[in-house]
Design a protein around this motif. Structure first.
Motif, mmCIF file in Angstrom:
data_model
loop_
_atom_site.group_PDB
_atom_site.id
_atom_site.type_symbol
_atom_site.label_atom_id
_atom_site.label_comp_id
_atom_site.label_asym_id
_atom_site.label_seq_id
_atom_site.Cartn_x
_atom_site.Cartn_y
_atom_site.Cartn_z
ATOM 1 N N MET A 96 -8.568 30.584 -43.371
ATOM 2 C CA MET A 96 -7.258 31.215 -43.260
ATOM 3 C C MET A 96 -6.894 31.920 -44.565
ATOM 4 N N LEU A 97 -7.092 31.230 -45.684
ATOM 5 C CA LEU A 97 -6.820 31.834 -46.984
ATOM 6 C C LEU A 97 -7.691 33.061 -47.212
ATOM 7 N N ASP A 98 -8.950 32.973 -46.829
ATOM 8 C CA ASP A 98 -9.861 34.110 -46.993
ATOM 9 C C ASP A 98 -9.335 35.331 -46.235
ATOM 10 N N ARG A 99 -8.791 35.109 -45.047
ATOM 11 C CA ARG A 99 -8.223 36.223 -44.283
ATOM 12 C C ARG A 99 -7.013 36.809 -45.000
ATOM 13 N N PHE A 100 -6.153 35.947 -45.523
ATOM 14 C CA PHE A 100 -4.963 36.429 -46.226
ATOM 15 C C PHE A 100 -5.351 37.233 -47.472
ATOM 16 N N TYR A 101 -6.335 36.724 -48.226
ATOM 17 C CA TYR A 101 -6.758 37.440 -49.433
ATOM 18 C C TYR A 101 -7.453 38.753 -49.076
ATOM 19 N N SER A 102 -8.215 38.761 -48.016
ATOM 20 C CA SER A 102 -8.914 39.988 -47.628
ATOM 21 C C SER A 102 -7.932 41.091 -47.238
ATOM 22 N N LYS A 103 -6.729 40.694 -46.810
ATOM 23 C CA LYS A 103 -5.693 41.656 -46.431
ATOM 24 C C LYS A 103 -4.707 41.900 -47.572
ATOM 25 N N ASN A 104 -5.022 41.343 -48.760
ATOM 26 C CA ASN A 104 -4.154 41.484 -49.933
ATOM 27 C C ASN A 104 -2.760 40.914 -49.714
ATOM 28 N N ALA A 105 -2.657 39.931 -48.836
ATOM 29 C CA ALA A 105 -1.370 39.281 -48.594
ATOM 30 C C ALA A 105 -1.046 38.271 -49.687
ATOM 31 N N LEU A 106 -2.071 37.812 -50.410
ATOM 32 C CA LEU A 106 -1.899 36.902 -51.542
ATOM 33 C C LEU A 106 -2.598 37.497 -52.753
ATOM 34 N N LYS A 107 -2.067 37.215 -53.955
ATOM 35 C CA LYS A 107 -2.590 37.819 -55.171
ATOM 36 C C LYS A 107 -3.163 36.819 -56.159
ATOM 37 N N ILE A 108 -2.575 35.652 -56.280
ATOM 38 C CA ILE A 108 -2.930 34.752 -57.378
ATOM 39 C C ILE A 108 -4.393 34.320 -57.251
ATOM 40 N N PRO A 109 -5.212 34.500 -58.275
ATOM 41 C CA PRO A 109 -6.617 34.077 -58.197
ATOM 42 C C PRO A 109 -6.731 32.579 -57.936
ATOM 43 N N LEU A 110 -7.523 32.233 -56.938
ATOM 44 C CA LEU A 110 -7.617 30.855 -56.469
ATOM 45 C C LEU A 110 -9.079 30.445 -56.366
ATOM 46 N N TYR A 111 -9.432 29.372 -57.083
ATOM 47 C CA TYR A 111 -10.769 28.770 -57.025
ATOM 48 C C TYR A 111 -10.628 27.497 -56.200
ATOM 49 N N CYS A 112 -11.443 27.349 -55.160
ATOM 50 C CA CYS A 112 -11.235 26.268 -54.202
ATOM 51 C C CYS A 112 -12.411 25.314 -54.104
ATOM 52 N N MET A 113 -12.048 24.055 -53.832
ATOM 53 C CA MET A 113 -13.019 23.021 -53.492
ATOM 54 C C MET A 113 -12.906 22.749 -52.000
ATOM 55 N N ALA A 114 -14.022 22.790 -51.300
ATOM 56 C CA ALA A 114 -14.037 22.430 -49.881
ATOM 57 C C ALA A 114 -13.988 20.914 -49.753
ATOM 58 N N SER A 115 -13.288 20.433 -48.745
ATOM 59 C CA SER A 115 -13.161 18.992 -48.539
ATOM 60 C C SER A 115 -14.466 18.371 -48.053
ATOM 61 N N ASP A 116 -14.587 17.095 -48.302
ATOM 62 C CA ASP A 116 -15.754 16.317 -47.898
ATOM 63 C C ASP A 116 -15.618 15.932 -46.424
ATOM 64 N N VAL A 117 -15.769 16.923 -45.550
ATOM 65 C CA VAL A 117 -15.723 16.684 -44.103
ATOM 66 C C VAL A 117 -16.879 17.452 -43.464
ATOM 67 N N GLU A 118 -17.268 17.037 -42.282
ATOM 68 C CA GLU A 118 -18.451 17.608 -41.643
ATOM 69 C C GLU A 118 -18.326 19.113 -41.427
ATOM 70 N N SER A 119 -17.125 19.568 -41.074
ATOM 71 C CA SER A 119 -16.962 21.003 -40.829
ATOM 72 C C SER A 119 -17.242 21.817 -42.087
ATOM 73 N N SER A 120 -16.899 21.281 -43.256
ATOM 74 C CA SER A 120 -17.171 21.983 -44.514
ATOM 75 C C SER A 120 -18.667 22.102 -44.754
#
Length: 555
Positions: free
Chosen positions: A260-284
């Motif tokens: 979801m965040l990737d979609r928002f950033y790709s559309k320039n809806a968000l600006k603040i640089p964000l470095y993310c950790m994926a959660s320890d779940v099977e889908s990740s």
């Protein structure tokens, strides 16, 4: 025969070419922006008074006259002697958590369970006045340690007030939930009054509504309506900018949130640089080990977040000896060693960074042992122990031998200090809430807040790190003052070290030619002012990726 006329023409052309070359060599370079009449902090009490920005990056920093003699500027701004620092970078926070908090009742000020419920009702009443509707009522921030009774809450009042609407109230540290009966029925946790999982807390045959640690996974995270969510994220972003924060590391998001965040950033809806950790779940694991990292300029998913234990406040942190205030209780281990090592090996092969939530000394020891089965000495993988809250003396050398980073949040010490000794005892408290001593084993000490668990303001991070006092200035002598950082160390932890911990030190973290103009402009000199003045520091401007994203005029 030599043609003298042609020779004279050639000489003239040559002279003109030389003149043009001279002019071109001395012509001033055109750049975008000059910031001048400023106090620009470089490092170790070295200051400049001007800097030039072009295409988002710093092209020069130094004395104003020197910059004016070299460049011409499309825009110029007089900063009126304001103080400019490298942009503050929160090395461990929960950005989407903050957005959700803005869509949830704030229960942090609650003094007991009755007050908590009053705050919830008042928030919901105001929310409905805006014409908005919720399918589930969420709240956050309660902390029974701050109540006179010190007792965990239960669901009785929530059941009577909200008999049909699910209510989910998260403890301040995110390690416990309180659900009403409607929520437990909604998520299949209660059928005919009987719990469907042994993870639910039961006292005297009655389900209290409390879910601790892993039991929380039985409840889906809050999912605001899409039309509210982006608006809330943008509010969270602007709040960060207003406090001088230019970059963030979000410590643990599930795949749906990340995409979801990737979609928002790709559309320039968000600006603040964000470095993310994926959660320890099977889908990740399924998604990111197949598709690899996300690596946009201002949105990156390049790490995995693992939980080895819970929190100290809820007695979920895993200790090597029992809690001093709960006989026979050691906390909870949330990882099985062999499975944990296998997961570390998988993400390592895919090039992802490992970041492990570890608060108790036993969980830290186990995490180091697991790391040691993967990491080679001298590696540059920058694996992290998140919180590094209780680290036994015997385990400190692992930071150096395995090149592991201690990631800490200075305000945790000043928030927990009133009850930490009751959990750990006086002797074991010497292992807790370290900062200065980590620098003997790791030259890099990234600092964050863990917001919204703690406050967002980076000035309070700086203040807590340097003074070891809370916002009331207590204790006067500082809590475990031997662990206080110098101002230079604290600033580095909030800027360059935070950048290093997310593999971004070549592009941000210091006011250096070639790096992005990530800048925090303040009205006071935080490197030399009285410590008590830090809480009143005002952010005048914030620059992120070379663009001014926040501004307010000085009073």
């Amino acid at each position: 025969m030599i043609d003298l006329k042609s020779k004279r023409i050639n000489r003239l052309v040559y002279s003109l070419l030389c003149a043009m070359l001279f002019i071109s060599c001395t012509k001033k370079q055109e750049v975008d922006t000059l910031l001048f009449n400023a106090n620009i902090y470089l490092a170790n009490q070295v200051w400049a008074d001007a800097l030039a920005i072009h295409e988002g990056k710093i092209v020069a920093v130094g004395l104003e006259n020197d910059l004016r003699s070299t460049y011409v500027f499309t825009e110029q701004e007089d900063l009126n002697a304001a103080y400019v620092y490298p942009g503050f970078n929160d090395a461990h926070c929960h950005f989407t958590g903050l957005a959700l908090v803005l869509m949830s009742a704030d229960l942090r000020s609650s003094s007991d369970q009755d007050h908590m419920v009053d705050l919830l009702i008042n928030w919901y009443t105001e929310f409905k006045k805006e014409g908005k509707e919720l399918d589930r009522l969420d709240g956050w921030g309660w902390d029974q340690n701050m109540w006179s009774s010190k007792e965990m809450p239960n669901r009785l009042q929530l059941d009577s007030l909200f008999p049909t609407m699910p209510v989910v109230l998260r403890r301040i540290d995110g390690h416990a939930l309180l659900l009403n009966e409607a929520a437990m029925k909604e998520y299949g946790l209660l059928i005919d009054g009987m719990p469907t999982s042994e993870l639910l807390e039961v006292k005297e045959g009655w389900v209290t509504g409390i879910l601790n640690e892993n039991a929380q996974n039985l409840v889906p995270p809050a999912r605001p309506k899409p039309e509210y969510y982006l608006e809330s994220l943008q509010q969270a972003e602007q709040l960060c900018f207003s406090l001088g924060i230019t970059r963030l590391t979000d410590a643990g998001l599930d795949t749906n949130e990340l995409l979801m965040l990737d979609r928002f950033y790709s559309k320039n809806a968000l600006k603040i640089p964000l470095y993310c950790m994926a959660s320890d779940v099977e889908s990740s694991f399924s998604y990111f080990l197949k598709n690899g990292k996300i690596d946009r300029e201002n949105f990156k998913v390049q790490a995995f977040k693992f939980y080895y234990d819970g929190a100290l406040g809820s007695r979920g942190a895993l200790l090597s000896k029992p809690y001093s205030d709960k006989e026979g209780h050691y906390g909870y281990s949330l990882q099985a060693m062999e499975e944990f090592v296998a997961k570390l090996d998988k993400i390592d092969r895919a090039g992802f960074q490992a970041c492990v939530h570890s608060i108790g000394d036993s969980s830290a020891h186990a995490a180091f042992l697991a790391f040691g089965r993967i990491l080679e000495p001298g590696n540059d993988k920058r694996w992290r122990i998140e919180h590094s809250q209780v680290i036994a003396d015997r385990d400190l050398p692992y930071f150096k031998s395995l090149s592991v980073l201690p990631s800490i949040q200075p305000t945790h010490a000043t928030s927990d200090m009133s009850w930490a000794e009751s959990r750990l005892g006086k002797e074991r408290l010497e292992w807790a809430y370290r900062a200065k001593s980590f620098l003997n084993f790791s030259p890099v000490l990234p600092l964050g807040t863990d917001f919204p668990v703690e406050g967002i303001n980076p000035m309070m991070t700086f203040y807590a790190a340097v003074s070891r006092r809370n916002s009331d200035g207590e204790p006067v002598d500082g809590f475990r003052i031997s662990e206080a950082l110098s101002r230079e160390e604290a600033l580095k932890g909030m800027t360059l070290d935070a950048a290093f911990a997310s593999f971004q030190e070549d592009e941000t973290g210091s006011i250096t030619v070639g790096k992005f103009a990530d800048l925090t402009v303040l009205d006071i000199d935080i490197m030399n002012c009285n410590l008590q003045d830090l809480a009143e520091a005002k952010v005048l401007q914030t620059w992120s990726l070379g663009s001014r994203v926040f501004e307010q005029k000085p009073e």
